[in-house]
Design an enzyme around this catalytic site. Structure first.
Site, mmCIF file in Angstrom:
data_model
loop_
_atom_site.group_PDB
_atom_site.id
_atom_site.type_symbol
_atom_site.label_atom_id
_atom_site.label_comp_id
_atom_site.label_asym_id
_atom_site.label_seq_id
_atom_site.Cartn_x
_atom_site.Cartn_y
_atom_site.Cartn_z
ATOM 1 N N CYS A 137 22.139 83.185 -6.179
ATOM 2 C CA CYS A 137 21.690 82.655 -7.470
ATOM 3 C C CYS A 137 21.203 81.221 -7.316
ATOM 4 C CB CYS A 137 22.849 82.749 -8.468
ATOM 5 S SG CYS A 137 22.452 82.063 -10.079
ATOM 6 N N CYS A 140 22.180 78.869 -10.197
ATOM 7 C CA CYS A 140 23.598 78.500 -10.184
ATOM 8 C C CYS A 140 23.884 77.455 -9.103
ATOM 9 C CB CYS A 140 24.477 79.706 -9.888
ATOM 10 S SG CYS A 140 23.996 81.199 -10.737
ATOM 11 N N ASP A 141 23.322 77.636 -7.921
ATOM 12 C CA ASP A 141 23.799 76.889 -6.755
ATOM 13 C C ASP A 141 22.781 75.954 -6.114
ATOM 14 O OD1 ASP A 141 26.221 78.210 -7.007
ATOM 15 O OD2 ASP A 141 25.593 79.878 -5.741
#
Ligand SMILES: Cc1cc2nc3c(=O)[nH]c(=O)nc-3n(C[C@H](O)[C@H](O)[C@H](O)COP(=O)(O)OP(=O)(O)OC[C@H]3O[C@@H](n4cnc5c(N)ncnc54)[C@H](O)[C@@H]3O)c2cc1C
Length: 320
Positions: A137, A140-141
């Site tokens: 992701c 997300c990261d």
């Protein structure tokens, strides 16, 4: 019908979508049971830090799961995790869920929120550093790899678009793809190919991940020659597809060709009384916030359905 085991609503899946549905249903004083095959929190517990959930600057996925679980329980929601669903009967007015330990639960409405999983490469070392250098992701990261060198695995639209988006953070992005051409839109290919921070390793694949606590390097196999070389790297993003956890729903509700649940804007499926929410439904963006939003809508729509059902039951003439 065993009234003890009958609920107004049963929610299948205790990720953020299911837990949110549990919060709304229980707060509406509907007797609610969440049954989850995995641990409470779903994919959130795989995330070491969630930094994009509004209102909470930074929280571990586990912590956020505990907060959501406690909130649902505070309103009276019952939760059973690590169960296994053996049989599901969704048609008819009373829906039935049978677990592998033989327990039988029934409900007027069911919310399906079984989530999904990223397709993994399935190579040695991939499991260990999850959340510590291997990610599925970019939204997300990506931020955790500022000024770092990363690899992106895949050759479809997701891989190429996410590779470009990751250049906002990373100093260098190498796309590793098994074929000599991409399966993506022309503009996505062009954008990646013209980007100064993006390099390519075509007809290659990651055959091993190295590192204990965090990823330190990868083995890259050249698929033409079969030769493998080790490369140091700070992080790897894998975009080779997504698998919804809907195998148990095949033949019971409408799924699309990717096995995602088809739900309308009220999260209603094609079966009356069956609603769906979260990553398992057909949609483009999969995040905690979107799962929470879906769970809210599904719960509100299910509450309305249960209310109408109960009104109809009261109007039925009693049998003499
Ligand atoms: C490594 C990683 C990092 C991420 N980081 C972020 C982030 O920083 N920010 C963000 O917003 N999003 C992030 N995401 C995405 C986010 O976690 C998901 O979008 C979100 O968890 C989806 O919620 P869900 O409730 O739909 O499903 P899930 O979280 O997948 O939960 C579904 C639950 O249902 C259970 N289940 C499966 N089948 C059944 C069944 N038959 N019966 C009952 N239960 C079943 C599963 O075991 C699971 O516990 C990340 C995802 C991953 C994998």
């Amino acid at each position: 019908m065993d009234t003890q085991n009958h609920y107004d609503a049963i929610v299948l899946g205790a990720g953020p979508a299911g837990l949110t549905a549990g919060i709304y249903l229980s707060r509406a004083r509907l007797r609610t049971l969440i049954l989850s095959e995995g641990t409470v929190g779903g994919q959130m517990v795989l995330t070491h830090e969630i930094a994009n959930y509004p209102g909470v600057e930074s929280v571990s996925g586990y912590q956020l799961s505990v907060i959501m679980r406690n909130q649902a329980k505070k309103f009276g929601c019952e939760i059973r995790a690590n169960i296994s669903v053996e049989k599901l009967t969704l048609d008819g007015l009373v829906k039935e869920v049978i677990l592998s330990d033989g327990s039988i639960f029934t409900a007027d409405a069911v919310i399906l929120s079984p989530g999904g999983r990223s397709r993994t490469l399935g190579v040695s070392g991939e499991e260990k550093p999850k959340g510590k250098g291997i990610s599925y992701c970019a939204t997300c990261d990506g931020d955790f790899f500022t000024n770092k060198e990363i690899m992106v695995v895949g050759g479809g639209n997701s891989a190429l678009e996410e590779a470009v988006s990751l250049t906002k953070y990373a100093s260098k992005v190498t796309i590793v793809h098994q074929f000599d051409n991409f399966q993506a839109f022309e503009f996505a290919i062009r954008e990646a190919q013209n980007h100064p921070k993006i390099n390519f390793m075509m007809e290659s694949t990651i055959s091993a991940f190295h590192g204990n606590e965090k990823i330190e390097g990868v083995g890259i196999t050249d698929l033409k020659t079969g030769n493998t070389q080790n490369h140091p790297i700070d992080g790897v993003f894998i975009f080779i597809g997504y698998v919804p956890n809907t195998e148990f729903l095949e033949g019971k509700i409408e799924l699309n060709r990717w096995k995602e649940i088809i739900a309308d804007p009220d999260m209603q499926t094609n079966v009356p009384g069956i609603f769906a929410a979260g990553d398992s439904i057909a949609k483009r963006y999969r995040q905690v916030t979107t799962a929470v939003a879906d769970g809210t809508i599904a719960a509100l729509a299910a509450s309305r359905y249960i209310h109408e059902l109960n009104k109809d039951k009261k109007l039925q003439p009693e049998k003499s």
